[in-house]
Write a protein that holds these residues in place. Structure first.
Motif, short mmCIF file in Angstrom:
data_model
loop_
_atom_site.label_atom_id
_atom_site.label_comp_id
_atom_site.label_asym_id
_atom_site.label_seq_id
_atom_site.Cartn_x
_atom_site.Cartn_y
_atom_site.Cartn_z
N LYS A 1 10.78 -35.85 -36.63
CA LYS A 1 10.43 -37.16 -37.21
C LYS A 1 11.38 -37.57 -38.33
O LYS A 1 11.21 -38.62 -38.94
CB LYS A 1 9.00 -37.13 -37.74
CG LYS A 1 7.95 -36.90 -36.67
CD LYS A 1 6.56 -36.93 -37.26
CE LYS A 1 5.50 -36.74 -36.17
NZ LYS A 1 4.13 -36.73 -36.73
N ASN A 2 12.37 -36.72 -38.62
CA ASN A 2 13.31 -37.00 -39.71
C ASN A 2 12.59 -37.29 -41.02
O ASN A 2 12.87 -38.26 -41.72
CB ASN A 2 14.21 -38.19 -39.36
CG ASN A 2 15.42 -37.78 -38.54
OD1 ASN A 2 15.38 -36.75 -37.87
ND2 ASN A 2 16.47 -38.56 -38.58
N THR A 3 11.65 -36.44 -41.34
CA THR A 3 10.92 -36.61 -42.59
C THR A 3 10.88 -35.28 -43.37
O THR A 3 10.93 -34.20 -42.78
CB THR A 3 9.48 -37.08 -42.36
OG1 THR A 3 8.81 -36.13 -41.53
CG2 THR A 3 9.44 -38.44 -41.72
N VAL A 4 10.78 -35.41 -44.66
CA VAL A 4 10.57 -34.27 -45.54
C VAL A 4 9.45 -34.65 -46.50
O VAL A 4 9.37 -35.80 -46.95
CB VAL A 4 11.86 -33.88 -46.29
CG1 VAL A 4 12.37 -35.01 -47.15
CG2 VAL A 4 11.64 -32.63 -47.13
N CYS A 5 8.57 -33.72 -46.76
CA CYS A 5 7.41 -33.98 -47.61
C CYS A 5 7.35 -33.02 -48.78
O CYS A 5 7.91 -31.92 -48.73
CB CYS A 5 6.13 -33.85 -46.79
SG CYS A 5 5.96 -35.11 -45.51
N ALA A 61 14.06 -40.27 -43.46
CA ALA A 61 15.52 -40.19 -43.52
C ALA A 61 16.16 -40.80 -42.29
O ALA A 61 15.76 -40.52 -41.16
CB ALA A 61 15.96 -38.74 -43.65
N SER A 62 17.16 -41.61 -42.53
CA SER A 62 17.96 -42.13 -41.42
C SER A 62 19.37 -41.55 -41.46
O SER A 62 20.29 -42.08 -40.85
CB SER A 62 18.03 -43.66 -41.47
OG SER A 62 18.57 -44.09 -42.71
N VAL A 63 19.50 -40.45 -42.18
CA VAL A 63 20.78 -39.74 -42.22
C VAL A 63 21.04 -39.15 -40.84
O VAL A 63 20.19 -38.47 -40.27
CB VAL A 63 20.73 -38.60 -43.29
CG1 VAL A 63 22.00 -37.80 -43.26
CG2 VAL A 63 20.47 -39.20 -44.66
N ARG A 64 22.20 -39.43 -40.31
CA ARG A 64 22.53 -39.04 -38.94
C ARG A 64 22.42 -37.54 -38.73
O ARG A 64 22.00 -37.08 -37.67
CB ARG A 64 23.94 -39.52 -38.58
CG ARG A 64 24.34 -39.28 -37.14
CD ARG A 64 25.71 -39.85 -36.84
NE ARG A 64 26.74 -39.21 -37.64
CZ ARG A 64 27.48 -39.86 -38.54
NH1 ARG A 64 27.30 -41.13 -38.75
NH2 ARG A 64 28.41 -39.22 -39.23
#
Length: 120
Positions: free
Chosen positions: A76-80, A24-27
């Motif tokens: 890390k701005n990630t969701v799994c 995700a690059s959502v601020r």
């Protein structure tokens, strides 16, 4: 810049596992609720799982409860989405979505989707 990019889809036999990731690059990622949805051919898109900014809160569709696990890494701005004991009926395009309100009800950002195919 694309806000959400999914990866990890593929072809797997029934009973197998896959792990989907969403970058995700959502601020406002750290405060956003992150959800996974899926859409099978000829069917409407359906909710799969959501995780709120409070890491203790998750919710799953009844059809995946006990088999799928959603998690997030705010650093890390990630969701799994860990998918175990996959069934042919799990075959669909899986989408990652972000709700900046944090509640998981109004998703303003969507990824392009990743195909998951489960063979019997």
């Amino acid at each position: 810049q694309v806000p959400l990019v999914e990866s990890g889809g593929g072809l797997v036999q029934a009973g197998g596992s896959l792990r989907l990731s969403c970058a995700a690059s959502v601020r406002t990622f750290s405060s956003a609720a992150m959800g996974w949805f899926r859409q099978a051919p000829g069917k409407e898109r359906e909710f799969v799982a959501v995780i709120r900014r409070s890491l203790g809160y998750t919710r799953y569709a009844d059809s995946v409860k006990g088999r799928f696990t959603i998690s997030r890494d705010n650093a890390k701005n990630t969701v799994c989405l860990q998918m175990n004991s996959l069934k042919p009926e799990d075959t669909a395009v899986y989408y990652c979505a972000a709700d900046e309100t944090g509640w998981g009800r109004e998703y303003g950002y969507w990824g392009q989707g990743t195909q998951v195919t489960v063979s019997s």
